[in-house]
Design an enzyme around this catalytic site. Structure first.
Site, PDB file in Angstrom:
ATOM      1  N   CYS A  27       3.911  44.803  71.135  1.00  0.00           N
ATOM      2  CA  CYS A  27       3.497  44.102  69.922  1.00  0.00           C
ATOM      3  C   CYS A  27       1.981  43.944  70.006  1.00  0.00           C
ATOM      4  CB  CYS A  27       4.233  42.779  69.772  1.00  0.00           C
ATOM      5  SG  CYS A  27       4.086  41.668  71.190  1.00  0.00           S
ATOM      6  N   MET A  28       1.441  42.823  69.531  1.00  0.00           N
ATOM      7  CA  MET A  28      -0.008  42.672  69.481  1.00  0.00           C
ATOM      8  C   MET A  28      -0.626  42.339  70.835  1.00  0.00           C
ATOM      9  SD  MET A  28      -0.545  40.723  65.870  1.00  0.00           S
ATOM     10  CE  MET A  28      -0.019  41.494  64.336  1.00  0.00           C
TER      11      MET A  28
END
Length: 457
Positions: A27-28
């Site tokens: 993800c981020m």
């Protein structure tokens, strides 16, 4: 680049080697591994590895937090293991996930499905927010051709959401993503949507009567459908001759699963989604104070465990049925509280390393990426964690009492600001301001135990 290459190599070694990786996504800020044997991973040594901010083994995933360099580290990891994530996931993830139980499997599935499509949803949500701003200041007209083009672009992601979800869910469940996307496209076909638009919802297939429904922007019907499709496809492949597999497996899959969705799964999924959305709306309307306080305060804790992905289906359902959502504002309160508390630590701390981490974490936290602050500062101090809970609770209460709305997704509090433009925008600003100030003041007053003093405390 060399540091990322070294970090990727260390991570692979400490999670038990490339042979222990069933699948990996990101993800981020996190590398999200599904490991064949969690016991082979050395979590304690990983936590002390330079470049690693934290380790979380939750929701069926072994998550390694590396911050904003996650994509570079992920690419290096892929190069070193000699696999693409899609090849790994389709090949091995299905059997591995089945070893997980209960909530672990549920949250692992949600994160695996929704994380990859968040950029598309966030981009569309930001565009809708910017369009609302243009209309608000009379910089364009809702009847103009330019507005029509941009609004169509923004709406397309949500309208065709079942296709995006079908593709992502197929990768997670280990079936053919393109066949799954075709299933999503089939239930959105203009013939079906036209029938519903004309009001002729009573339909039949092979003499079986059913109610035709609109599946644009829906979530649960396609998720349930592709989950069932993954088992159907595996069953067909188990007896289908290899020479006929290329044509007849997709044929049988499509002609079976699409009618099953239309007749059984679709109406059931729509009904469940409406129940879920209505249930939260009731709780939010009747107990706004409690809902805001709890979710605003505990949201950062949900992020730590990865359980925050469980909110995504509800938010998407709210957007599809009501045109707006109210949960994201409560999440924004929690995010802002992390940024405020970390800023308080920055002003209070003496250690240069602590101040550097706190300064960068404050900036990333205000944008909407709170993991650096959570793992670098917050979880190391009960006092700072208390400040986060206090700030999130206050901000969440304000958001809930004024029923702050968003029309899309984006990083919050400031990274996705346009999605909150509208009648309640001023209250959104009030909520995040209160959350930041309360957590900042509380963290500053309570103080922070720095690493050099940790043994004395």
């Amino acid at each position: 680049m060399k540091d990322n290459k070294r970090l990727a190599a260390q991570i692979v070694e400490l999670i038990g080697g490339s042979d222990n990786i069933s699948s990996v996504t990101h993800c981020m800020t996190r590398l999200r591994f599904v490991l064949k044997d969690d016991g082979k991973a050395n979590a304690d040594k990983l936590k002390t590895t330079e470049g690693v901010m934290g380790v979380v083994n939750s929701g069926g995933q072994f998550q390694v937090v590396v911050g904003n360099v996650v994509e570079s580290v992920y690419n290096e990891l892929m190069n070193q293991t000699g696999n693409s994530s899609q090849e790994q996931e389709v090949k091995t993830e299905g059997p591995t996930v089945n070893k997980k139980k209960g909530l672990d499997r549920f949250f692992d599935a949600l994160s695996g499905i929704f994380v990859p499509i968040i950029p598309a949803i966030a981009g569309a949500g930001m565009l809708k927010g910017l369009l609302a701003l243009l209309i608000l200041f009379n910089w364009t007209s809702a009847e103009s051709n330019t507005y029509t083009v941009f609004n169509t672009i923004a709406d397309a992601v949500f309208y065709f959401l079942p296709i995006l979800l079908a593709f992502s869910a197929a990768r997670k469940f280990g079936c053919n993503p393109l066949i799954a996307a075709s299933v999503g496209a089939a239930i959105l076909h203009p013939t079906f949507t036209g029938i519903v638009a004309e009001g002729n919802v009573q339909f039949d297939f092979l003499g079986i009567p059913f109610t035709m429904m609109s599946y644009s922007s829906s979530v649960l019907p396609i998720l349930l459908g592709i989950w069932l499709m993954s088992y159907l496809e595996k069953f067909i492949k188990s007896w289908m001759p290899k020479t006929l597999d290329l044509v007849f497996t997709p044929l049988l899959t499509l002609i079976i699963i699409v009618p099953v969705i239309l007749i059984v799964i679709g109406p059931f999924g729509i009904w469940c989604g409406d129940i879920l959305s209505s249930g939260f709306a009731f709780l939010y309307d009747k107990f706004s104070f409690v809902a805001g306080l709890l979710l605003g305060a505990v949201y950062p804790l949900l992020v730590i465990t990865g359980m925050h992905h469980g909110l995504l289906p509800i938010m998407l359902q709210n957007l599809s049925t009501q045109g707006y959502d109210v949960i994201l504002a409560l999440c924004a309160a929690g995010n802002t509280a992390v940024a405020g508390a970390v800023f308080g630590v920055y002003l209070k701390a003496r250690n240069r390393s602590t101040k550097a981490i706190a300064a960068s974490s404050t900036i990333s936290g205000l944008i909407g990426i709170i993991e650096p602050g959570l793992y670098g500062i917050v979880i190391k101090s009960k006092k700072t964690l208390g400040a986060v809970l206090a700030g999130g609770a206050v901000g969440g209460i304000i958001m809930a009492l004024f029923q702050v709305k968003n029309t899309g997704f984006g990083l919050n509090p400031l990274g996705g600001l346009p999605v909150f433009f509208g009648d309640t925008f001023v209250y959104y600003l009030l909520g995040i301001a209160a959350s930041f100030i309360v957590s900042f003041v509380t963290a500053y007053m309570l103080g922070f135990t720095e690493e050099r003093d940790a043994e004395k405390s």
